[in-house]
Design a protein around this motif. Structure first.
Motif, PDB file in Angstrom:
ATOM      1  N   VAL A   1       0.843  -1.193   0.000  1.00 41.23           N
ATOM      2  CA  VAL A   1       0.000   0.000   0.000  1.00 41.23           C
ATOM      3  C   VAL A   1       0.877   1.241   0.000  1.00 41.23           C
ATOM      4  CG1 VAL A   1      -1.701   1.311   1.311  1.00 41.23           C
ATOM      5  CG2 VAL A   1      -1.872  -1.187   1.203  1.00 41.23           C
ATOM      6  N   GLY A   2       0.588   2.152  -0.926  1.00 41.58           N
ATOM      7  CA  GLY A   2       1.336   3.393  -0.998  1.00 41.58           C
ATOM      8  C   GLY A   2       2.643   3.301  -1.750  1.00 41.58           C
ATOM      9  N   ALA A   3       3.034   2.113  -2.153  1.00 40.14           N
ATOM     10  CA  ALA A   3       4.309   1.940  -2.858  1.00 40.14           C
ATOM     11  C   ALA A   3       4.129   2.140  -4.352  1.00 40.14           C
ATOM     12  CB  ALA A   3       4.879   0.557  -2.587  1.00 40.14           C
ATOM     13  N   ASP A   4       5.183   2.548  -4.995  1.00 44.15           N
ATOM     14  CA  ASP A   4       5.176   2.743  -6.441  1.00 44.15           C
ATOM     15  C   ASP A   4       5.825   1.525  -7.079  1.00 44.15           C
ATOM     16  OD1 ASP A   4       6.717   5.093  -8.769  1.00 44.15           O
ATOM     17  OD2 ASP A   4       5.041   3.690  -8.985  1.00 44.15           O
ATOM     18  N   GLY A   5       5.021   0.536  -7.398  1.00 50.05           N
ATOM     19  CA  GLY A   5       5.561  -0.660  -8.019  1.00 50.05           C
ATOM     20  C   GLY A   5       5.737  -1.804  -7.038  1.00 50.05           C
ATOM     21  N   TYR A   6       6.275  -2.890  -7.559  1.00 51.07           N
ATOM     22  CA  TYR A   6       6.456  -4.108  -6.781  1.00 51.07           C
ATOM     23  C   TYR A   6       7.805  -4.056  -6.059  1.00 51.07           C
ATOM     24  CZ  TYR A   6       2.447  -5.918  -9.299  1.00 51.07           C
ATOM     25  OH  TYR A   6       1.181  -6.113  -9.795  1.00 51.07           O
ATOM     26  N   GLY A   7       7.754  -4.181  -4.739  1.00 49.32           N
ATOM     27  CA  GLY A   7       8.980  -4.054  -3.971  1.00 49.32           C
ATOM     28  C   GLY A   7       9.474  -5.346  -3.360  1.00 49.32           C
ATOM     29  N   SER A   8       8.645  -6.389  -3.372  1.00 50.97           N
ATOM     30  CA  SER A   8       9.046  -7.671  -2.812  1.00 50.97           C
ATOM     31  C   SER A   8       8.967  -8.724  -3.904  1.00 50.97           C
ATOM     32  CB  SER A   8       8.122  -8.063  -1.659  1.00 50.97           C
ATOM     33  OG  SER A   8       8.158  -7.102  -0.631  1.00 50.97           O
ATOM     34  N   TRP A   9       9.992  -9.578  -3.955  1.00 52.59           N
ATOM     35  CA  TRP A   9      10.082 -10.576  -5.012  1.00 52.59           C
ATOM     36  C   TRP A   9      10.449 -11.932  -4.436  1.00 52.59           C
ATOM     37  CZ3 TRP A   9       9.040  -9.359 -10.125  1.00 52.59           C
ATOM     38  CH2 TRP A   9       8.898  -7.994 -10.406  1.00 52.59           C
ATOM     39  N   GLY A  10       9.925 -12.977  -5.051  1.00 47.87           N
ATOM     40  CA  GLY A  10      10.325 -14.322  -4.700  1.00 47.87           C
ATOM     41  C   GLY A  10      11.599 -14.702  -5.429  1.00 47.87           C
ATOM     42  N   GLN A  11      12.035 -15.934  -5.182  1.00 49.01           N
ATOM     43  CA  GLN A  11      13.289 -16.394  -5.764  1.00 49.01           C
ATOM     44  C   GLN A  11      13.114 -16.930  -7.185  1.00 49.01           C
ATOM     45  OE1 GLN A  11      11.414 -18.207  -3.817  1.00 49.01           O
ATOM     46  NE2 GLN A  11      11.318 -20.214  -4.807  1.00 49.01           N
ATOM     47  N   GLY A  12      11.878 -17.159  -7.582  1.00 52.84           N
ATOM     48  CA  GLY A  12      11.586 -17.622  -8.930  1.00 52.84           C
ATOM     49  C   GLY A  12      11.443 -19.128  -9.016  1.00 52.84           C
ATOM     50  N   THR A  13      10.666 -19.568  -9.985  1.00 54.33           N
ATOM     51  CA  THR A  13      10.500 -20.994 -10.246  1.00 54.33           C
ATOM     52  C   THR A  13      10.548 -21.211 -11.759  1.00 54.33           C
ATOM     53  OG1 THR A  13       9.108 -22.946  -9.802  1.00 54.33           O
ATOM     54  CG2 THR A  13       7.942 -20.896 -10.266  1.00 54.33           C
ATOM     55  N   GLN A  14      11.281 -22.235 -12.161  1.00 53.90           N
ATOM     56  CA  GLN A  14      11.508 -22.475 -13.584  1.00 53.90           C
ATOM     57  C   GLN A  14      10.328 -23.197 -14.222  1.00 53.90           C
ATOM     58  OE1 GLN A  14      14.404 -21.734 -15.627  1.00 53.90           O
ATOM     59  NE2 GLN A  14      12.945 -22.301 -17.226  1.00 53.90           N
ATOM     60  N   VAL A  15       9.886 -22.675 -15.352  1.00 53.37           N
ATOM     61  CA  VAL A  15       8.873 -23.343 -16.170  1.00 53.37           C
ATOM     62  C   VAL A  15       9.500 -23.610 -17.536  1.00 53.37           C
ATOM     63  CG1 VAL A  15       6.671 -23.082 -17.363  1.00 53.37           C
ATOM     64  CG2 VAL A  15       6.907 -22.326 -14.983  1.00 53.37           C
ATOM     65  N   THR A  16       9.509 -24.861 -17.928  1.00 60.77           N
ATOM     66  CA  THR A  16      10.059 -25.240 -19.221  1.00 60.77           C
ATOM     67  C   THR A  16       8.994 -25.977 -20.021  1.00 60.77           C
ATOM     68  OG1 THR A  16      12.270 -25.446 -18.283  1.00 60.77           O
ATOM     69  CG2 THR A  16      11.894 -26.452 -20.433  1.00 60.77           C
ATOM     70  N   VAL A  17       8.705 -25.465 -21.203  1.00 58.66           N
ATOM     71  CA  VAL A  17       7.691 -26.065 -22.069  1.00 58.66           C
ATOM     72  C   VAL A  17       8.405 -26.654 -23.280  1.00 58.66           C
ATOM     73  CG1 VAL A  17       5.562 -25.722 -23.343  1.00 58.66           C
ATOM     74  CG2 VAL A  17       6.027 -24.338 -21.306  1.00 58.66           C
ATOM     75  N   SER A  18       8.308 -27.959 -23.434  1.00 56.66           N
ATOM     76  CA  SER A  18       8.970 -28.625 -24.549  1.00 56.66           C
ATOM     77  C   SER A  18       8.023 -28.720 -25.741  1.00 56.66           C
ATOM     78  CB  SER A  18       9.418 -30.026 -24.144  1.00 56.66           C
ATOM     79  OG  SER A  18       8.308 -30.824 -23.801  1.00 56.66           O
ATOM     80  N   SER A  19       8.566 -28.493 -26.909  1.00 57.46           N
ATOM     81  CA  SER A  19       7.723 -28.516 -28.110  1.00 57.46           C
ATOM     82  C   SER A  19       7.808 -29.851 -28.824  1.00 57.46           C
ATOM     83  CB  SER A  19       8.147 -27.396 -29.051  1.00 57.46           C
ATOM     84  OG  SER A  19       9.518 -27.503 -29.342  1.00 57.46           O
TER      85      SER A  19
END
Length: 119
Positions: free
Chosen positions: A101-119
């Protein structure tokens, strides 16, 4: 501060589905919105979807509209990203983010999770 932990990434064939989850902890009472972003190798991080922490407002990138659905459980302090009809171009590291609330943009982030889509 808000801490975020993603889960649910993996390897899937094109046309398949995956569901990502993000658990929030810490100062969750100050969350205004949460979102998903992704970054593919050699590319800039891009917006995927967002949801208000309270209320029904959601937004999607054009590239995922109609295929991805963002949802939230404020009681469980989690958001999810249901990804259907996945394409190879959806392959990326997916990050969960929180805007306070009151912040300009996203200030907290997770570490990420990999998504791989094989064709």
């Amino acid at each position: 501060q808000v801490q975020l932990v993603e889960s649910g990434g993996g390897l899937v064939q094109a046309g398949g589905s995956l569901r990502l989850s993000c658990a929030a902890s810490g100062r969750t009472s100050r969350i205004y919105a949460m979102g998903w972003f992704r970054q593919a190798p050699g590319k800039e991080r891009e917006f995927v979807a967002s949801t208000a922490w309270t209320g029904a407002r959601t937004e999607y990138a054009n590239s995922v509209t109609g295929r991805f659905t963002i949802s939230r459980s404020a009681a469980q302090k989690m958001i999810h990203l249901q990804m259907n009809r996945l394409k190879s171009e959806d392959s990326a590291v997916y990050y969960c983010a929180a805007q306070q609330v009151g912040a300009d943009g996203y200030g907290s982030w997770g570490q990420g999770t990999q998504v791989t889509v094989s064709s």
